[in-house]
Write an enzyme that holds these catalytic residues in place. Sequence first.
Site, short mmCIF file in Angstrom:
data_model
loop_
_atom_site.label_atom_id
_atom_site.label_comp_id
_atom_site.label_asym_id
_atom_site.label_seq_id
_atom_site.Cartn_x
_atom_site.Cartn_y
_atom_site.Cartn_z
N THR A 143 -15.63 -4.65 4.43
CA THR A 143 -15.66 -4.58 5.90
C THR A 143 -15.95 -3.16 6.40
O THR A 143 -16.25 -2.97 7.57
CB THR A 143 -14.34 -5.07 6.51
N ARG B 75 0.82 -3.01 7.13
CA ARG B 75 1.58 -2.10 7.99
C ARG B 75 2.53 -2.73 9.00
O ARG B 75 3.60 -2.17 9.25
CB ARG B 75 0.62 -1.10 8.66
N ASP C 240 0.85 -1.20 0.00
CA ASP C 240 0.00 0.00 0.00
C ASP C 240 0.88 1.24 0.00
O ASP C 240 1.07 1.89 1.04
CB ASP C 240 -0.94 -0.03 1.22
N THR D 2 -17.61 -6.90 -19.53
CA THR D 2 -16.56 -5.93 -19.21
C THR D 2 -15.66 -6.47 -18.09
O THR D 2 -14.43 -6.35 -18.15
CB THR D 2 -17.21 -4.59 -18.79
N LYS E 297 0.73 -7.98 -2.63
CA LYS E 297 -0.59 -7.51 -3.07
C LYS E 297 -0.46 -6.09 -3.65
O LYS E 297 0.10 -5.21 -3.01
CB LYS E 297 -1.57 -7.49 -1.90
N ASP F 285 -5.21 -6.76 -6.53
CA ASP F 285 -6.41 -6.45 -5.74
C ASP F 285 -7.11 -5.21 -6.32
O ASP F 285 -7.06 -4.14 -5.74
CB ASP F 285 -5.96 -6.21 -4.28
N LEU F 286 -7.73 -5.40 -7.49
CA LEU F 286 -8.40 -4.26 -8.14
C LEU F 286 -9.92 -4.36 -8.03
O LEU F 286 -10.63 -3.47 -8.45
CB LEU F 286 -7.97 -4.15 -9.62
N LYS F 287 -10.41 -5.45 -7.49
CA LYS F 287 -11.85 -5.64 -7.20
C LYS F 287 -12.73 -5.23 -8.39
O LYS F 287 -13.54 -4.31 -8.30
CB LYS F 287 -12.27 -4.85 -5.95
N ARG G 221 -2.70 -9.60 12.77
CA ARG G 221 -1.76 -8.81 13.56
C ARG G 221 -1.01 -9.68 14.56
O ARG G 221 -1.64 -10.31 15.42
CB ARG G 221 -2.50 -7.72 14.36
N ASP H 273 -18.43 -4.91 -12.80
CA ASP H 273 -19.08 -4.28 -13.95
C ASP H 273 -20.01 -5.32 -14.56
O ASP H 273 -20.21 -6.40 -13.98
CB ASP H 273 -18.00 -3.82 -14.96
N ILE H 274 -20.54 -5.05 -15.74
CA ILE H 274 -21.37 -6.05 -16.40
C ILE H 274 -20.47 -7.25 -16.76
O ILE H 274 -19.24 -7.10 -16.84
CB ILE H 274 -22.09 -5.50 -17.66
#
Length: 240
Positions: free
Chosen positions: A120, A212, A12, A70, A34, A61-63, A182, A66-67
């Site tokens: 979440t 993190r 990230d 696509t 990721k 991880d682009l989630k 964690r 769409d239809i």
Amino acid sequence: MNTKDKLIIALDFPTAEKAVELVEKLGDEATFYKVGLELFLNSKGKIIEYLNDKNKKIFLDLKFHDIPNTTAMASVFAAKKDVFMFNVHATGGKKMMTKVVEEVRKINNSSLLIAVTILTSFSEEEIKETFKTEANIQELAMNLAKLTKESGMDGIVCSPWEASSIKKSLGKDFKTVCPGVRPLWAATNDQKRIMTPKKAILNGCDFLVVGRPITKNENPVKAVQLILEEMKEGLIEKNN
Ligand code: C5P
């Protein structure tokens, strides 16, 4: 599969340079990363080539959502890049997920196809407001997980607290990809329902997503080694 193949480090970062700096620092200590929207967009997708050149495994991880056609074409892009794993939103529906499976499997049989059920960040009130339903988050998430399985997808992103019930309901081969992990020595940050790496393995998580505690650590190499050690303890206990 060894523990390194089960630990996914969340890159990230706002720039490719920052991500590359960490990947170089970790060297052979880590193999799986990721890449989310922020890094993918800021690096104009180039981070994927970089990680592939370094022989690293990628969770893209682009989630996608769409239809069906696509989403399937976006999925074909991921499959052509040989990413180890990528994801779509299960709320895109069974038709969408089925089409993704159909198109991706024409290209490769290896990329793991994962769905996100309910984000979440949703509260029960927000679910009611958004979807006009009386069903609670757990019911909605379990239903979406079931549709994911029926579509021929390989697994879902879920909390480590749900991994064992998902495995019980949908089978041990249905993959669970779990953030919210964690170690006891790490800050919880904004994660609410956390679990230690060892317990997450014991609870049925196939892949642990950790950001993190590693990326913000003064000594990321040590952090990875400690987490892998805990995961190994969990695997040994689980297999006994
Ligand atoms: O830094 P941390 O370990 O909390 O990072 C967890 C990663 O997993 C982040 O990239 C976050 O966006 C992602 N994630 C999450 N919870 C979800 C889905 C994804 O924390 N439900």
